[in-house]
Design an enzyme around this catalytic site. Structure first.
Site, PDB file in Angstrom:
ATOM      1  N   ASP A  36      24.261  62.032  12.045  1.00  0.00           N
ATOM      2  CA  ASP A  36      23.590  60.913  12.705  1.00  0.00           C
ATOM      3  C   ASP A  36      22.094  60.991  12.413  1.00  0.00           C
ATOM      4  O   ASP A  36      21.430  61.968  12.754  1.00  0.00           O
ATOM      5  CB  ASP A  36      23.869  60.897  14.205  1.00  0.00           C
ATOM      6  CG  ASP A  36      23.343  62.121  14.932  1.00  0.00           C
ATOM      7  OD1 ASP A  36      23.470  63.222  14.375  1.00  0.00           O
ATOM      8  OD2 ASP A  36      22.812  61.982  16.058  1.00  0.00           O
ATOM      9  N   GLY A  75      42.096  11.029  10.882  1.00  0.00           N
ATOM     10  CA  GLY A  75      43.035  11.832  10.102  1.00  0.00           C
ATOM     11  C   GLY A  75      43.582  13.038  10.830  1.00  0.00           C
ATOM     12  O   GLY A  75      44.165  13.928  10.213  1.00  0.00           O
ATOM     13  N   LYS A  76      43.413  13.095  12.165  1.00  0.00           N
ATOM     14  CA  LYS A  76      43.866  14.236  12.943  1.00  0.00           C
ATOM     15  C   LYS A  76      44.871  13.803  14.004  1.00  0.00           C
ATOM     16  O   LYS A  76      44.653  12.819  14.704  1.00  0.00           O
ATOM     17  CB  LYS A  76      42.677  14.931  13.623  1.00  0.00           C
ATOM     18  CG  LYS A  76      41.619  15.430  12.643  1.00  0.00           C
ATOM     19  CD  LYS A  76      42.156  16.573  11.793  1.00  0.00           C
ATOM     20  CE  LYS A  76      41.202  16.975  10.677  1.00  0.00           C
ATOM     21  NZ  LYS A  76      39.912  17.482  11.150  1.00  0.00           N
ATOM     22  N   ALA A 132      41.438   9.598  17.288  1.00  0.00           N
ATOM     23  CA  ALA A 132      41.566  10.827  16.505  1.00  0.00           C
ATOM     24  C   ALA A 132      42.448  10.615  15.283  1.00  0.00           C
ATOM     25  O   ALA A 132      42.187  11.162  14.199  1.00  0.00           O
ATOM     26  CB  ALA A 132      42.118  11.951  17.371  1.00  0.00           C
ATOM     27  N   LEU A 145      42.639   7.923  13.584  1.00  0.00           N
ATOM     28  CA  LEU A 145      41.807   7.251  12.587  1.00  0.00           C
ATOM     29  C   LEU A 145      40.963   8.259  11.797  1.00  0.00           C
ATOM     30  O   LEU A 145      40.574   7.996  10.660  1.00  0.00           O
ATOM     31  CB  LEU A 145      40.876   6.237  13.256  1.00  0.00           C
ATOM     32  CG  LEU A 145      41.510   4.978  13.847  1.00  0.00           C
ATOM     33  CD1 LEU A 145      40.419   4.124  14.499  1.00  0.00           C
ATOM     34  CD2 LEU A 145      42.252   4.177  12.789  1.00  0.00           C
ATOM     35  N   GLU A 148      30.094  27.596  23.613  1.00  0.00           N
ATOM     36  CA  GLU A 148      29.980  28.991  24.055  1.00  0.00           C
ATOM     37  C   GLU A 148      29.198  29.076  25.363  1.00  0.00           C
ATOM     38  O   GLU A 148      28.242  29.838  25.511  1.00  0.00           O
ATOM     39  CB  GLU A 148      29.326  29.854  22.968  1.00  0.00           C
ATOM     40  CG  GLU A 148      30.106  29.889  21.657  1.00  0.00           C
ATOM     41  CD  GLU A 148      31.557  30.376  21.814  1.00  0.00           C
ATOM     42  OE1 GLU A 148      31.860  31.038  22.828  1.00  0.00           O
ATOM     43  OE2 GLU A 148      32.386  30.080  20.944  1.00  0.00           O
ATOM     44  N   ASP A 178      26.748  66.004  14.865  1.00  0.00           N
ATOM     45  CA  ASP A 178      25.924  65.341  15.873  1.00  0.00           C
ATOM     46  C   ASP A 178      24.751  66.259  16.182  1.00  0.00           C
ATOM     47  O   ASP A 178      24.951  67.425  16.569  1.00  0.00           O
ATOM     48  CB  ASP A 178      26.743  65.062  17.134  1.00  0.00           C
ATOM     49  CG  ASP A 178      25.967  64.231  18.141  1.00  0.00           C
ATOM     50  OD1 ASP A 178      25.716  63.050  17.856  1.00  0.00           O
ATOM     51  OD2 ASP A 178      25.606  64.766  19.204  1.00  0.00           O
TER      52      ASP A 178
END
Length: 490
Positions: A351, A32-33, A28, A30, A164, A288
């Site tokens: 509505d 840049g993190k 990681a 390498l 997800e 309504d």
């Protein structure tokens, strides 16, 4: 003809494997993190041979960024390996994780230039030169009813990443996990914990002996600011709200379903004191339209000229009419009620779904300043669409937040309190708020249409104009008009 040169013929590759194959944290760097302590938990778990890792996470923990680095590490550090990234929508993967793969691969090639000639990245695949479609990473979608299309992926060194995961059909996750038949077949699930049942939920509970379950709390992330947490505490309704628990704490909520507001909340909203005199505000009449079974309601309020998240609403007068009034006749009745406010630029909100279409049309023809509400439609922007299934859900949550923060004063009617304290809501598998349909309220929960409550929700979809007056008391003419008007004034 020269034979295609692949990375397996690169003399520097064996030493590179020796140094980084079992040290993805260094890999990681390498890219840049420098992984946070939460990201290290995921990396160290997934890099184990044959790992089964399930990550439940709140906002901003950097899981997508680290997922891209893990994909790069798995492909580059395991010859002839295969990675499949699965989500409800393959485009979703390419728009999020693919973006990070591009960024991190570019940084990796800056630090290790010789790698760039041996791997290629396009919009659909990351692969080793000479091994397209074999030694590669691709994205797949898990469509409901077509889960078997995910079968058929097999490789001696194989990683399945599911983004997800809580929102995917259980059958899709079962098909994917059934393909992990070899020693170096790994699987990583990542998600906000939107469901308290199903395969993803089980990996953190019933299947926790098999799966390494990790929870990433946004409050503990060094990537998340205190200001962000404070903002979400307010917008999500406090630390006890399901949305805050899911999207910030990264944990399965205590109560996924329930009522939007308690009776105590509604009592407080009826008795609280709100001073709107120092705020730029306008008159709004929220209407309504009944359908022969439900009542027609006109609710006149003072509404601040603010964004819905900060809006102040002060109840002024509410009229409930017979359920038998015709939608066209209702438009003329609206004009009679709002007549004393026309000089003050009152906005009439109606509505427009269903029978309300006729009311809107006539109200416009007779010269009222009308805003049509179509709250079955999607919300305004991408961020809002990720939280609310439609405008109906959005307006209900805005109304709830206003009650919780003393920005909404309702009328004192017990009928209004009853309706507002019996609004069933839940968060779906995509992390969106949903208000139970009126048909389901009526048929399954024996709850009548919350017509009065709906009009308060309309206030958070309205776009009021500033009133020309700031008198808190009605003019004598307006008082005489209203006191003589033959309405059920509640």
């Amino acid at each position: 003809m020269n034979k295609l040169k692949t990375i397996l013929s690169e003399p520097r590759y064996p030493q590179f494997l020796f140094q980084y194959r079992y040290n993805w944290i260094e890999f990681a760097l390498l890219c840049g993190k420098s992984p946070t302590w939460q990201q290290r938990l995921i990396i160290e778990a997934v890099q184990k041979k044959g790992s089964r890792v399930s990550v439940s996470s709140g906002h901003g923990t950097g899981k997508s960024d680290m997922t891209s680095i893990m994909i790069l590490a798995f492909i580059i550090l395991n010859p002839e390996s295969r990675v499949v990234v699965v989500a409800n929508n393959a485009a979703q993967v390419r728009n999020v994780i693919w973006k990070y793969i591009k960024i991190n691969f570019r940084a990796l090639c800056t630090n290790v230039p010789w790698l760039s000639q041996y791997f290629e990245l396009n919009e659909r695949e990351f692969f080793a030169v000479g091994y397209k479609g074999v030694w590669s990473c691709i994205a797949k979608s898990a469509r409901l009813g077509n889960e078997e299309a995910l079968a058929g992926e097999h490789c001696h060194t194989y990683l399945v990443v599911v983004d997800e995961a809580s929102g995917l059909p259980d059958k899709a996750l079962q098909v994917l996990s059934a393909a992990l038949t070899e020693e170096h077949n790994n699987m990583c699930l990542l998600s906000q914990p939107t469901r308290t049942s199903g395969f993803f939920y089980d990996t953190h509970h019933r299947l926790s002996d098999i799966w390494e379950a990790i929870t990433l709390n946004s409050e503990e992330s060094p990537l998340v600011t205190p200001e962000f947490i404070g903002e979400k505490l307010i917008s999500y309704g406090g630390e006890d709200s399901p949305e805050y628990q899911i999207k910030v704490l990264g944990r399965f909520p205590n109560n996924m379903e329930g009522y939007l507001l308690s009776r105590l909340d509604c009592d407080r909203a009826a008795s609280c004191h709100i001073d709107i005199s120092n705020t730029d505000w306008g008159w709004v009449a929220a209407c309504d339209v009944g359908n022969g079974r439900d009542k027609s309601v006109i609710n006149i309020c003072k509404v601040s000229i603010d964004e819905p998240e900060h809006r102040i609403v002060l109840s002024h007068q509410l009229f409930e009419m017979s359920s038998e009034i015709d939608p066209i006749d209702f438009a003329y009745e609206i004009k009679k009620v709002v007549a004393p406010y026309l000089s003050e630029n009152i906005l009439v909100v109606i509505d427009g779904d269903g029978v309300g279409f006729s009311t809107v049309k006539i109200a416009q023809e007779i010269g009222l300043n009308v805003q049509e509400i179509r709250w079955g439609k999607p919300v305004f922007n991408k961020n809002a669409r990720s939280r609310f299934i439609n405008k109906r859900a959005y307006s209900h949550i805005m109304m709830r937040n206003a009650v919780k923060t003393d920005r909404l004063k309702i009328d004192s009617s017990e009928m209004t309190k009853d309706q507002m304290s019996r609004l069933p809501v839940f968060i779906n598998e995509l992390g969106q708020w949903v208000v139970t349909s009126k048909k389901e309220m009526r048929e399954k929960l024996n709850i009548k249409s919350p017509d009065r409550s709906d009009t308060y929700c309309f206030m958070f979809l309205a776009t009021p104009s500033s009133s020309k007056t700031r008198n808190d008391e009605l003019s004598a003419d307006r008082h005489d008009f209203l006191s003589n008007y033959n309405f059920s004034d509640s």
